[in-house]
Design a protein around this motif. Structure first.
Motif, short mmCIF file in Angstrom:
data_model
loop_
_atom_site.label_atom_id
_atom_site.label_comp_id
_atom_site.label_asym_id
_atom_site.label_seq_id
_atom_site.Cartn_x
_atom_site.Cartn_y
_atom_site.Cartn_z
N VAL A 26 0.84 -1.21 0.00
CA VAL A 26 0.00 0.00 0.00
C VAL A 26 0.87 1.25 0.00
N LEU A 27 1.89 1.26 0.87
CA LEU A 27 2.78 2.42 0.94
C LEU A 27 3.57 2.60 -0.35
N THR A 28 3.93 1.48 -0.99
CA THR A 28 4.65 1.57 -2.26
C THR A 28 3.80 2.22 -3.33
N LEU A 29 2.53 1.85 -3.39
CA LEU A 29 1.62 2.45 -4.37
C LEU A 29 1.48 3.95 -4.12
N ILE A 60 3.26 9.59 -5.45
CA ILE A 60 3.89 10.86 -5.06
C ILE A 60 5.08 11.17 -5.97
N VAL A 61 5.94 10.17 -6.14
CA VAL A 61 7.13 10.37 -6.98
C VAL A 61 6.72 10.68 -8.41
N GLY A 62 5.72 9.95 -8.92
CA GLY A 62 5.24 10.19 -10.27
C GLY A 62 4.70 11.59 -10.46
N LEU A 63 3.92 12.08 -9.48
CA LEU A 63 3.39 13.43 -9.56
C LEU A 63 4.51 14.47 -9.52
N SER A 64 5.52 14.23 -8.67
CA SER A 64 6.64 15.16 -8.56
C SER A 64 7.41 15.25 -9.88
N LEU A 65 7.64 14.08 -10.49
CA LEU A 65 8.33 14.08 -11.78
C LEU A 65 7.48 14.76 -12.86
N LEU A 66 6.18 14.48 -12.82
CA LEU A 66 5.28 15.08 -13.81
C LEU A 66 5.22 16.60 -13.67
N SER A 67 5.25 17.08 -12.41
CA SER A 67 5.19 18.53 -12.19
C SER A 67 6.45 19.22 -12.71
N SER A 68 7.56 18.47 -12.79
CA SER A 68 8.79 19.08 -13.32
C SER A 68 8.76 19.19 -14.84
N TRP A 69 7.79 18.57 -15.48
CA TRP A 69 7.69 18.56 -16.94
C TRP A 69 7.64 19.98 -17.50
N ASN A 70 6.86 20.86 -16.84
CA ASN A 70 6.68 22.21 -17.34
C ASN A 70 7.68 23.21 -16.78
N PHE A 74 8.61 12.98 1.73
CA PHE A 74 7.35 13.66 1.41
C PHE A 74 6.69 14.21 2.67
N VAL A 75 6.57 13.38 3.69
CA VAL A 75 5.89 13.81 4.93
C VAL A 75 6.64 14.97 5.58
N ALA A 76 7.99 14.83 5.66
CA ALA A 76 8.78 15.88 6.31
C ALA A 76 8.79 17.17 5.50
N GLY A 77 8.99 17.05 4.17
CA GLY A 77 9.14 18.24 3.33
C GLY A 77 7.85 18.89 2.90
N GLN A 78 6.78 18.10 2.73
CA GLN A 78 5.54 18.64 2.18
C GLN A 78 4.41 18.79 3.19
N ILE A 79 4.56 18.19 4.37
CA ILE A 79 3.49 18.27 5.37
C ILE A 79 3.99 18.93 6.65
N ILE A 80 4.98 18.28 7.29
CA ILE A 80 5.44 18.78 8.59
C ILE A 80 6.07 20.17 8.46
N LEU A 81 7.00 20.32 7.51
CA LEU A 81 7.70 21.61 7.37
C LEU A 81 6.75 22.76 7.06
N PRO A 82 5.82 22.65 6.08
CA PRO A 82 4.88 23.76 5.84
C PRO A 82 4.02 24.10 7.05
N ILE A 83 3.62 23.08 7.82
CA ILE A 83 2.82 23.34 9.02
C ILE A 83 3.63 24.14 10.04
N ALA A 121 15.43 9.93 -7.50
CA ALA A 121 15.24 10.57 -6.19
C ALA A 121 15.39 12.08 -6.25
N HIS A 122 16.01 12.62 -7.30
CA HIS A 122 16.16 14.07 -7.42
C HIS A 122 14.91 14.74 -8.00
N LEU A 123 13.96 13.93 -8.46
CA LEU A 123 12.61 14.38 -8.82
C LEU A 123 12.57 15.47 -9.90
N SER A 124 13.50 15.40 -10.85
CA SER A 124 13.46 16.29 -12.01
C SER A 124 13.68 15.46 -13.26
#
Length: 508
Positions: free
Chosen positions: A10-13, A18-28, A292-301, A455-458
Protein backbone atom coordinates in the motif's frame (compact mmCIF):
# COMPACT_ATOMS: atom_id res chain seq x y z
CA UNK A 1 0.74 -12.58 2.77
CA UNK A 2 1.98 -11.00 6.00
CA UNK A 3 0.50 -7.79 7.36
CA UNK A 4 3.89 -6.08 7.00
CA UNK A 5 4.11 -6.94 3.31
CA UNK A 6 0.53 -5.77 2.70
CA UNK A 7 1.34 -2.44 4.37
CA UNK A 8 4.50 -2.13 2.23
CA UNK A 9 2.49 -2.73 -0.93
CA UNK A 10 0.00 0.00 0.00
CA UNK A 11 2.78 2.42 0.94
CA UNK A 12 4.65 1.57 -2.26
CA UNK A 13 1.62 2.45 -4.37
CA UNK A 14 1.19 5.72 -2.50
CA UNK A 15 4.90 6.54 -2.73
CA UNK A 16 4.99 5.72 -6.44
CA UNK A 17 2.05 8.07 -6.94
CA UNK A 18 3.89 10.86 -5.06
CA UNK A 19 7.13 10.37 -6.98
CA UNK A 20 5.24 10.19 -10.27
CA UNK A 21 3.39 13.43 -9.56
CA UNK A 22 6.64 15.16 -8.56
CA UNK A 23 8.33 14.08 -11.78
CA UNK A 24 5.28 15.08 -13.81
CA UNK A 25 5.19 18.53 -12.19
CA UNK A 26 8.79 19.08 -13.32
CA UNK A 27 7.69 18.56 -16.94
CA UNK A 28 6.68 22.21 -17.34
CA UNK A 29 9.51 23.67 -15.27
CA UNK A 30 12.50 25.31 -17.02
CA UNK A 31 15.94 23.79 -16.62
CA UNK A 32 18.77 25.60 -14.86
CA UNK A 33 20.78 25.00 -18.06
CA UNK A 34 18.75 27.66 -19.86
CA UNK A 35 19.61 30.16 -17.15
CA UNK A 36 23.28 29.19 -17.26
CA UNK A 37 23.39 29.69 -21.02
CA UNK A 38 21.87 33.16 -20.64
CA UNK A 39 24.34 34.09 -17.91
CA UNK A 40 27.24 32.94 -20.07
CA UNK A 41 25.79 34.86 -23.01
CA UNK A 42 25.66 37.98 -20.84
CA UNK A 43 29.30 37.45 -19.87
CA UNK A 44 30.25 37.23 -23.54
CA UNK A 45 28.36 40.46 -24.26
CA UNK A 46 30.06 42.22 -21.36
CA UNK A 47 33.51 41.00 -22.45
CA UNK A 48 32.86 42.03 -26.06
CA UNK A 49 33.03 45.69 -24.98
CA UNK A 50 36.69 45.37 -23.99
CA UNK A 51 38.37 48.37 -25.67
CA UNK A 52 41.16 46.52 -27.60
CA UNK A 53 38.42 44.57 -29.38
CA UNK A 54 36.63 47.77 -30.41
CA UNK A 55 39.74 49.73 -31.41
CA UNK A 56 41.63 49.14 -34.67
CA UNK A 57 44.20 46.33 -34.52
CA UNK A 58 47.80 47.32 -33.79
CA UNK A 59 50.53 47.77 -36.34
CA UNK A 60 50.79 44.81 -38.73
CA UNK A 61 53.06 42.18 -37.34
CA UNK A 62 52.83 43.46 -33.77
CA UNK A 63 52.18 40.25 -31.77
CA UNK A 64 51.76 42.16 -28.50
CA UNK A 65 48.43 43.44 -29.81
CA UNK A 66 47.31 41.01 -32.50
CA UNK A 67 47.73 37.71 -30.62
CA UNK A 68 45.81 38.59 -27.41
CA UNK A 69 43.00 40.19 -29.39
CA UNK A 70 42.79 37.20 -31.74
CA UNK A 71 42.65 34.85 -28.75
CA UNK A 72 39.89 36.85 -27.11
CA UNK A 73 37.90 37.04 -30.34
CA UNK A 74 38.06 33.25 -30.64
CA UNK A 75 36.72 33.00 -27.08
CA UNK A 76 33.82 35.38 -27.78
CA UNK A 77 32.89 34.21 -31.26
CA UNK A 78 32.62 36.19 -34.52
CA UNK A 79 29.48 38.19 -33.64
CA UNK A 80 28.58 38.14 -29.89
CA UNK A 81 25.49 40.35 -30.29
CA UNK A 82 23.97 38.23 -33.08
CA UNK A 83 24.71 35.04 -31.11
CA UNK A 84 23.15 36.57 -27.99
CA UNK A 85 20.04 37.60 -29.93
CA UNK A 86 19.62 34.05 -31.22
CA UNK A 87 20.15 32.62 -27.71
CA UNK A 88 17.59 34.97 -26.14
CA UNK A 89 15.05 34.16 -28.84
CA UNK A 90 15.62 30.44 -28.25
CA UNK A 91 15.07 30.80 -24.50
CA UNK A 92 11.97 32.91 -25.11
CA UNK A 93 10.52 30.23 -27.39
CA UNK A 94 11.16 27.64 -24.70
CA UNK A 95 9.47 29.88 -22.11
CA UNK A 96 6.50 30.26 -24.44
CA UNK A 97 6.11 26.47 -24.53
CA UNK A 98 6.16 26.45 -20.72
CA UNK A 99 3.56 29.24 -20.61
CA UNK A 100 1.24 27.45 -23.04
CA UNK A 101 1.35 24.22 -21.02
CA UNK A 102 0.85 26.04 -17.72
CA UNK A 103 -2.10 28.09 -19.08
CA UNK A 104 -3.86 24.87 -20.12
CA UNK A 105 -3.68 23.66 -16.50
CA UNK A 106 -4.11 26.98 -14.66
CA UNK A 107 -7.86 26.63 -14.10
CA UNK A 108 -7.45 23.41 -12.12
CA UNK A 109 -4.03 23.83 -10.52
CA UNK A 110 -2.92 26.71 -8.24
CA UNK A 111 0.69 25.71 -8.90
CA UNK A 112 0.15 26.02 -12.66
CA UNK A 113 -1.53 29.41 -12.18
CA UNK A 114 1.52 30.61 -10.24
CA UNK A 115 3.79 29.27 -12.97
CA UNK A 116 1.80 31.26 -15.55
CA UNK A 117 2.52 34.53 -13.74
CA UNK A 118 6.20 33.65 -13.17
CA UNK A 119 6.70 32.70 -16.82
CA UNK A 120 5.00 35.87 -18.10
CA UNK A 121 7.25 37.95 -15.87
CA UNK A 122 10.32 36.03 -17.00
CA UNK A 123 9.39 36.54 -20.66
CA UNK A 124 8.87 40.26 -20.08
CA UNK A 125 12.34 40.56 -18.55
CA UNK A 126 13.73 38.67 -21.53
CA UNK A 127 11.95 41.11 -23.84
CA UNK A 128 13.55 44.10 -22.13
CA UNK A 129 16.94 42.67 -23.06
CA UNK A 130 15.85 41.36 -26.45
CA UNK A 131 14.89 44.88 -27.45
CA UNK A 132 18.38 46.19 -26.62
CA UNK A 133 19.94 43.39 -28.66
CA UNK A 134 17.64 44.23 -31.57
CA UNK A 135 18.69 47.88 -31.37
CA UNK A 136 22.35 46.92 -31.57
CA UNK A 137 21.56 44.87 -34.68
CA UNK A 138 19.92 47.88 -36.31
CA UNK A 139 16.39 46.54 -35.76
CA UNK A 140 15.05 49.61 -33.93
CA UNK A 141 11.46 49.19 -35.11
CA UNK A 142 11.41 45.58 -33.89
CA UNK A 143 12.85 46.69 -30.53
CA UNK A 144 10.16 49.34 -30.07
CA UNK A 145 7.50 46.73 -30.88
CA UNK A 146 9.05 44.36 -28.33
CA UNK A 147 8.88 46.99 -25.58
CA UNK A 148 5.34 48.01 -26.61
CA UNK A 149 4.27 44.41 -26.05
CA UNK A 150 5.44 44.66 -22.44
CA UNK A 151 3.69 47.99 -21.91
CA UNK A 152 0.41 46.62 -23.28
CA UNK A 153 0.55 43.68 -20.84
CA UNK A 154 1.04 45.93 -17.80
CA UNK A 155 -1.91 44.44 -15.87
CA UNK A 156 -0.18 41.05 -15.63
CA UNK A 157 3.39 42.19 -14.93
CA UNK A 158 5.38 43.89 -12.20
CA UNK A 159 5.04 47.70 -12.39
CA UNK A 160 8.84 48.10 -12.31
CA UNK A 161 9.23 45.92 -15.43
CA UNK A 162 6.61 47.93 -17.31
CA UNK A 163 8.21 51.22 -16.20
CA UNK A 164 11.61 50.08 -17.52
CA UNK A 165 10.02 49.13 -20.84
CA UNK A 166 8.46 52.62 -21.05
CA UNK A 167 11.86 54.23 -20.48
CA UNK A 168 13.52 52.11 -23.18
CA UNK A 169 10.64 52.73 -25.59
CA UNK A 170 11.06 56.49 -25.09
CA UNK A 171 14.85 56.44 -25.56
CA UNK A 172 14.64 55.06 -29.10
CA UNK A 173 11.61 57.01 -30.30
CA UNK A 174 11.99 59.70 -32.98
CA UNK A 175 12.15 62.20 -31.43
CA UNK A 176 13.27 60.63 -28.11
CA UNK A 177 10.99 60.92 -25.09
CA UNK A 178 12.97 61.09 -21.86
CA UNK A 179 11.08 60.18 -18.69
CA UNK A 180 12.11 61.95 -15.44
CA UNK A 181 13.07 58.72 -13.62
CA UNK A 182 14.86 57.15 -16.61
CA UNK A 183 18.28 56.78 -14.96
CA UNK A 184 16.80 55.10 -11.87
CA UNK A 185 14.69 52.67 -13.94
CA UNK A 186 17.61 51.62 -16.10
CA UNK A 187 19.62 50.58 -13.02
CA UNK A 188 17.36 47.51 -12.83
CA UNK A 189 19.05 46.19 -15.98
CA UNK A 190 22.25 44.20 -15.58
CA UNK A 191 25.71 44.26 -17.13
CA UNK A 192 25.95 44.95 -20.85
CA UNK A 193 22.24 45.82 -21.10
CA UNK A 194 22.47 48.51 -18.42
CA UNK A 195 25.53 49.96 -20.14
CA UNK A 196 23.83 50.15 -23.55
CA UNK A 197 20.71 51.79 -22.13
CA UNK A 198 22.58 54.31 -19.95
CA UNK A 199 24.97 55.14 -22.79
CA UNK A 200 21.98 56.09 -24.95
CA UNK A 201 20.43 58.12 -22.12
CA UNK A 202 23.62 60.06 -21.31
CA UNK A 203 24.20 60.81 -25.00
CA UNK A 204 20.70 62.23 -25.35
CA UNK A 205 21.09 64.21 -22.12
CA UNK A 206 24.53 65.46 -23.29
CA UNK A 207 26.34 64.36 -20.09
CA UNK A 208 29.98 63.78 -21.16
CA UNK A 209 31.27 63.30 -17.60
CA UNK A 210 28.68 60.60 -16.90
CA UNK A 211 29.53 58.97 -20.24
CA UNK A 212 33.24 58.91 -19.39
CA UNK A 213 32.60 57.38 -15.97
CA UNK A 214 30.23 54.82 -17.49
CA UNK A 215 32.85 53.84 -20.07
CA UNK A 216 35.46 53.40 -17.35
CA UNK A 217 33.14 51.17 -15.32
CA UNK A 218 32.26 49.13 -18.41
CA UNK A 219 35.92 48.52 -19.27
CA UNK A 220 36.60 47.24 -15.75
CA UNK A 221 33.52 45.00 -15.99
CA UNK A 222 34.60 43.75 -19.44
CA UNK A 223 38.01 42.71 -18.11
CA UNK A 224 36.40 40.85 -15.20
CA UNK A 225 34.02 39.15 -17.63
CA UNK A 226 36.93 38.01 -19.81
CA UNK A 227 38.64 36.42 -16.81
CA UNK A 228 35.46 34.63 -15.76
CA UNK A 229 34.84 33.39 -19.28
CA UNK A 230 38.39 32.05 -19.49
CA UNK A 231 37.90 30.12 -16.25
CA UNK A 232 34.42 28.85 -17.10
CA UNK A 233 35.55 27.62 -20.51
CA UNK A 234 39.09 26.41 -19.87
CA UNK A 235 38.57 24.25 -16.77
CA UNK A 236 35.82 22.03 -18.28
CA UNK A 237 37.77 21.70 -21.54
CA UNK A 238 40.90 20.67 -19.65
CA UNK A 239 38.90 18.23 -17.53
CA UNK A 240 37.22 16.89 -20.65
CA UNK A 241 40.55 16.20 -22.34
CA UNK A 242 42.12 14.59 -19.28
CA UNK A 243 38.95 12.63 -18.48
CA UNK A 244 38.58 11.33 -22.04
CA UNK A 245 42.22 10.23 -22.06
CA UNK A 246 41.78 8.46 -18.72
CA UNK A 247 38.59 6.76 -19.91
CA UNK A 248 40.32 5.48 -23.05
CA UNK A 249 43.24 4.24 -20.95
CA UNK A 250 40.93 2.33 -18.59
CA UNK A 251 39.00 0.70 -21.45
CA UNK A 252 42.18 -0.32 -23.28
CA UNK A 253 43.74 -1.61 -20.06
CA UNK A 254 40.62 -3.67 -19.34
CA UNK A 255 40.86 -5.19 -22.82
CA UNK A 256 44.60 -5.91 -22.64
CA UNK A 257 45.04 -6.97 -19.01
CA UNK A 258 41.70 -8.64 -18.34
CA UNK A 259 41.20 -9.48 -14.68
CA UNK A 260 44.32 -7.56 -13.65
CA UNK A 261 42.93 -4.24 -14.94
CA UNK A 262 41.75 -1.50 -12.60
CA UNK A 263 38.15 -1.80 -13.82
CA UNK A 264 38.20 -5.53 -13.11
CA UNK A 265 39.17 -5.08 -9.46
CA UNK A 266 36.44 -6.39 -7.14
CA UNK A 267 34.04 -6.43 -10.12
CA UNK A 268 32.26 -9.53 -8.79
CA UNK A 269 32.65 -9.04 -5.03
CA UNK A 270 29.35 -9.52 -3.20
CA UNK A 271 28.56 -7.88 0.13
CA UNK A 272 27.56 -10.36 2.88
CA UNK A 273 24.00 -9.18 3.47
CA UNK A 274 22.00 -10.55 6.41
CA UNK A 275 18.71 -8.99 5.26
CA UNK A 276 16.58 -9.81 2.23
CA UNK A 277 14.97 -7.81 -0.52
CA UNK A 278 12.00 -6.92 1.66
CA UNK A 279 14.24 -4.90 3.97
CA UNK A 280 15.69 -3.01 1.00
CA UNK A 281 12.17 -2.40 -0.24
CA UNK A 282 11.17 -1.13 3.20
CA UNK A 283 14.08 1.33 3.38
CA UNK A 284 13.27 2.83 -0.02
CA UNK A 285 9.58 3.19 0.78
CA UNK A 286 10.31 4.78 4.15
CA UNK A 287 12.93 7.07 2.58
CA UNK A 288 10.66 8.45 -0.16
CA UNK A 289 7.60 8.57 2.09
CA UNK A 290 9.57 10.23 4.89
CA UNK A 291 10.91 12.87 2.49
CA UNK A 292 7.35 13.66 1.41
CA UNK A 293 5.89 13.81 4.93
CA UNK A 294 8.78 15.88 6.31
CA UNK A 295 9.14 18.24 3.33
CA UNK A 296 5.54 18.64 2.18
CA UNK A 297 3.49 18.27 5.37
CA UNK A 298 5.44 18.78 8.59
CA UNK A 299 7.70 21.61 7.37
CA UNK A 300 4.88 23.76 5.84
CA UNK A 301 2.82 23.34 9.02
CA UNK A 302 5.76 24.46 11.19
CA UNK A 303 6.42 27.43 8.92
CA UNK A 304 2.78 28.46 9.14
CA UNK A 305 2.68 28.07 12.93
CA UNK A 306 5.74 30.27 13.41
CA UNK A 307 4.79 32.72 10.64
CA UNK A 308 7.97 32.07 8.65
CA UNK A 309 8.00 32.87 4.93
CA UNK A 310 11.17 31.56 3.24
CA UNK A 311 10.39 33.55 0.06
CA UNK A 312 11.11 36.74 2.02
CA UNK A 313 14.50 35.54 3.30
CA UNK A 314 17.75 37.19 2.34
CA UNK A 315 20.37 35.13 0.47
CA UNK A 316 21.95 34.10 3.76
CA UNK A 317 18.55 33.30 5.23
CA UNK A 318 17.69 31.09 2.25
CA UNK A 319 21.06 29.34 2.49
CA UNK A 320 20.55 28.55 6.18
CA UNK A 321 16.97 27.48 5.45
CA UNK A 322 18.08 25.03 2.76
CA UNK A 323 20.75 23.63 5.09
CA UNK A 324 18.22 23.11 7.89
CA UNK A 325 15.72 21.51 5.50
CA UNK A 326 18.36 19.20 4.08
CA UNK A 327 19.47 18.26 7.61
CA UNK A 328 15.85 17.31 8.33
CA UNK A 329 15.66 15.16 5.21
CA UNK A 330 19.00 13.52 6.07
CA UNK A 331 17.65 12.66 9.52
CA UNK A 332 14.60 11.04 7.94
CA UNK A 333 16.75 9.03 5.52
CA UNK A 334 19.19 7.85 8.19
CA UNK A 335 16.28 6.86 10.44
CA UNK A 336 14.79 4.78 7.62
CA UNK A 337 18.05 2.85 7.24
CA UNK A 338 18.80 2.55 10.95
CA UNK A 339 15.43 1.21 12.08
CA UNK A 340 15.23 -1.19 9.13
CA UNK A 341 18.64 -2.84 9.67
CA UNK A 342 18.85 -2.51 13.45
CA UNK A 343 17.65 -6.11 14.03
CA UNK A 344 20.66 -7.35 12.01
CA UNK A 345 23.36 -5.66 14.08
CA UNK A 346 26.26 -6.18 14.41
CA UNK A 347 26.76 -5.85 10.68
CA UNK A 348 29.14 -8.15 8.78
CA UNK A 349 32.59 -6.77 7.84
CA UNK A 350 32.99 -4.29 4.96
CA UNK A 351 29.65 -2.56 5.46
CA UNK A 352 29.87 1.25 5.08
CA UNK A 353 33.70 1.05 4.87
CA UNK A 354 35.74 4.20 5.52
CA UNK A 355 39.40 3.35 4.92
CA UNK A 356 41.43 6.53 5.25
CA UNK A 357 44.76 4.91 4.40
CA UNK A 358 43.71 3.38 1.10
CA UNK A 359 43.89 5.04 -2.34
CA UNK A 360 40.45 6.65 -2.08
CA UNK A 361 41.72 10.04 -3.32
CA UNK A 362 42.95 8.46 -6.56
CA UNK A 363 39.68 6.63 -7.11
CA UNK A 364 37.58 9.69 -6.29
CA UNK A 365 39.58 12.10 -8.45
CA UNK A 366 39.89 9.59 -11.29
CA UNK A 367 36.17 8.89 -11.16
CA UNK A 368 35.45 12.61 -11.33
CA UNK A 369 37.61 13.04 -14.43
CA UNK A 370 36.01 10.02 -16.13
CA UNK A 371 32.51 11.27 -15.25
CA UNK A 372 33.13 14.66 -16.90
CA UNK A 373 33.15 13.58 -20.58
CA UNK A 374 30.43 10.98 -20.04
CA UNK A 375 27.97 13.33 -18.31
CA UNK A 376 28.76 16.24 -20.67
CA UNK A 377 28.06 14.03 -23.69
CA UNK A 378 24.80 12.75 -22.20
CA UNK A 379 23.80 16.29 -21.17
CA UNK A 380 24.14 17.48 -24.77
CA UNK A 381 21.76 14.74 -25.88
CA UNK A 382 19.51 15.51 -22.92
CA UNK A 383 19.26 19.18 -23.92
CA UNK A 384 18.02 18.20 -27.35
CA UNK A 385 15.55 15.80 -25.79
CA UNK A 386 13.99 18.22 -23.30
CA UNK A 387 14.48 21.55 -25.10
CA UNK A 388 15.00 23.52 -21.90
CA UNK A 389 12.12 21.89 -20.00
CA UNK A 390 12.02 19.16 -17.35
CA UNK A 391 12.93 21.12 -14.21
CA UNK A 392 16.07 21.39 -12.10
CA UNK A 393 17.06 21.50 -8.47
CA UNK A 394 15.69 24.86 -7.16
CA UNK A 395 18.81 25.23 -5.03
CA UNK A 396 20.85 25.83 -8.20
CA UNK A 397 18.86 28.92 -9.21
CA UNK A 398 19.19 30.32 -5.69
CA UNK A 399 22.96 29.85 -5.76
CA UNK A 400 23.16 31.45 -9.21
CA UNK A 401 21.46 34.60 -7.95
CA UNK A 402 23.36 34.82 -4.65
CA UNK A 403 26.17 37.33 -4.07
CA UNK A 404 26.54 36.86 -0.30
CA UNK A 405 29.75 34.97 0.51
CA UNK A 406 28.42 33.68 3.82
CA UNK A 407 25.37 32.37 1.97
CA UNK A 408 27.61 30.73 -0.63
CA UNK A 409 29.64 29.08 2.14
CA UNK A 410 26.43 27.72 3.61
CA UNK A 411 25.35 26.46 0.17
CA UNK A 412 28.76 24.79 -0.15
CA UNK A 413 28.26 22.93 3.12
CA UNK A 414 24.85 21.73 1.91
CA UNK A 415 25.78 20.77 -1.65
CA UNK A 416 29.42 19.72 -1.41
CA UNK A 417 29.61 18.11 2.03
CA UNK A 418 26.21 17.14 3.43
CA UNK A 419 24.70 15.87 0.16
CA UNK A 420 27.65 13.67 -0.89
CA UNK A 421 28.02 12.15 2.58
CA UNK A 422 24.34 11.26 2.94
CA UNK A 423 23.55 10.27 -0.65
CA UNK A 424 26.59 8.02 -0.96
CA UNK A 425 25.78 6.39 2.37
CA UNK A 426 22.24 5.66 1.17
CA UNK A 427 22.55 4.89 -2.53
CA UNK A 428 25.96 3.24 -2.67
CA UNK A 429 26.71 2.25 0.92
CA UNK A 430 23.31 0.69 1.58
CA UNK A 431 21.33 0.20 -1.63
CA UNK A 432 24.06 -0.92 -4.04
CA UNK A 433 25.66 -3.23 -1.52
CA UNK A 434 22.28 -4.72 -0.52
CA UNK A 435 21.48 -5.55 -4.15
CA UNK A 436 24.69 -7.50 -4.83
CA UNK A 437 23.40 -10.84 -3.41
CA UNK A 438 20.24 -10.55 -5.55
CA UNK A 439 21.69 -9.41 -8.90
CA UNK A 440 25.16 -9.09 -10.41
CA UNK A 441 27.42 -6.29 -9.24
CA UNK A 442 26.83 -4.47 -12.52
CA UNK A 443 23.09 -4.93 -12.05
CA UNK A 444 23.39 -3.45 -8.56
CA UNK A 445 25.30 -0.47 -9.98
CA UNK A 446 22.56 0.14 -12.56
CA UNK A 447 19.73 -0.28 -10.02
CA UNK A 448 21.25 2.06 -7.45
CA UNK A 449 22.09 4.64 -10.15
CA UNK A 450 18.50 4.63 -11.38
CA UNK A 451 17.04 5.15 -7.90
CA UNK A 452 19.66 7.86 -7.26
CA UNK A 453 18.60 9.70 -10.44
CA UNK A 454 14.86 9.41 -9.82
CA UNK A 455 15.24 10.57 -6.19
CA UNK A 456 16.16 14.07 -7.42
CA UNK A 457 12.61 14.38 -8.82
CA UNK A 458 13.46 16.29 -12.01
CA UNK A 459 12.80 14.65 -15.37
CA UNK A 460 15.55 16.51 -17.17
CA UNK A 461 18.14 15.40 -14.60
CA UNK A 462 17.34 11.68 -14.67
CA UNK A 463 19.61 10.76 -17.59
CA UNK A 464 22.73 12.79 -16.57
CA UNK A 465 22.39 11.74 -12.92
CA UNK A 466 21.94 8.12 -13.95
CA UNK A 467 25.27 8.23 -15.81
CA UNK A 468 26.91 9.96 -12.84
CA UNK A 469 25.42 7.27 -10.58
CA UNK A 470 26.94 4.56 -12.77
CA UNK A 471 30.41 6.08 -12.35
CA UNK A 472 29.85 6.47 -8.60
CA UNK A 473 28.83 2.81 -8.41
CA UNK A 474 31.88 1.61 -10.33
CA UNK A 475 34.17 3.69 -8.12
CA UNK A 476 32.59 2.28 -4.95
CA UNK A 477 32.59 -1.36 -5.99
CA UNK A 478 36.19 -1.22 -7.25
CA UNK A 479 37.61 0.79 -4.35
CA UNK A 480 35.51 -0.92 -1.65
CA UNK A 481 35.67 2.39 0.21
CA UNK A 482 32.83 4.88 0.69
CA UNK A 483 35.31 7.76 0.87
CA UNK A 484 36.00 7.41 -2.87
CA UNK A 485 32.44 8.04 -4.18
CA UNK A 486 31.93 10.65 -1.47
CA UNK A 487 34.97 12.54 -2.79
CA UNK A 488 33.82 12.17 -6.41
CA UNK A 489 30.33 13.40 -5.50
CA UNK A 490 31.75 16.31 -3.52
CA UNK A 491 34.03 17.33 -6.39
CA UNK A 492 31.13 17.16 -8.82
CA UNK A 493 28.85 19.34 -6.71
CA UNK A 494 31.73 21.74 -5.94
CA UNK A 495 32.48 22.14 -9.64
CA UNK A 496 28.84 22.94 -10.32
CA UNK A 497 28.79 25.40 -7.41
CA UNK A 498 31.95 27.19 -8.60
CA UNK A 499 30.55 27.52 -12.13
CA UNK A 500 27.31 28.98 -10.75
CA UNK A 501 29.22 31.50 -8.62
CA UNK A 502 31.43 32.60 -11.54
CA UNK A 503 28.50 32.94 -13.93
CA UNK A 504 26.26 34.55 -11.33
CA UNK A 505 28.79 37.30 -10.66
CA UNK A 506 28.50 38.73 -14.20
CA UNK A 507 26.57 41.79 -13.00
CA UNK A 508 28.94 42.72 -10.18
Amino acid sequence: MTTKRLVLIVLTLFTSWIVGLSLLSSWNQPQIQSQLELYQTNLVLQASDWSPLLAPQGEPGDPSVDEPVTGVRSLLGPDPVAAALAQYQKVRESALVTLTRAESQASRSPQAAKLVWQTRQFMAELDLQLGLLQVQQGETAAAIATWEHIIQAEDSLKPATVATAQVLWGLWQEPPQLLPDASVRLQSLEGWFRYQALHRLYQLQQRPESLAKLEQEQQAAAQRALLRLAIVNSIPVLGLLVGSSLLIFLVVQRWLRGKEALLARNHDRVWPTPWDGETVWQVLVLFFLGQFVAGQIILPILLQIFGIQPANFSSLGQAVYYLVVYALLITVGLAAVYFSIRPFRPLPPNWFPLHWRSNWIGWGLGGYLVALPLVILVSLVNQQLWQGQGGSNPLLSTILASQDWLALLCFFVTASIAAPLFEEFLFRGFLLASLTPMVSVNGAIVGSALVFAVAHLSLSEVLPLFVLGLVLGVVYTRSQNMLAPMLLHGLWNSGTLISLVILGSHHS
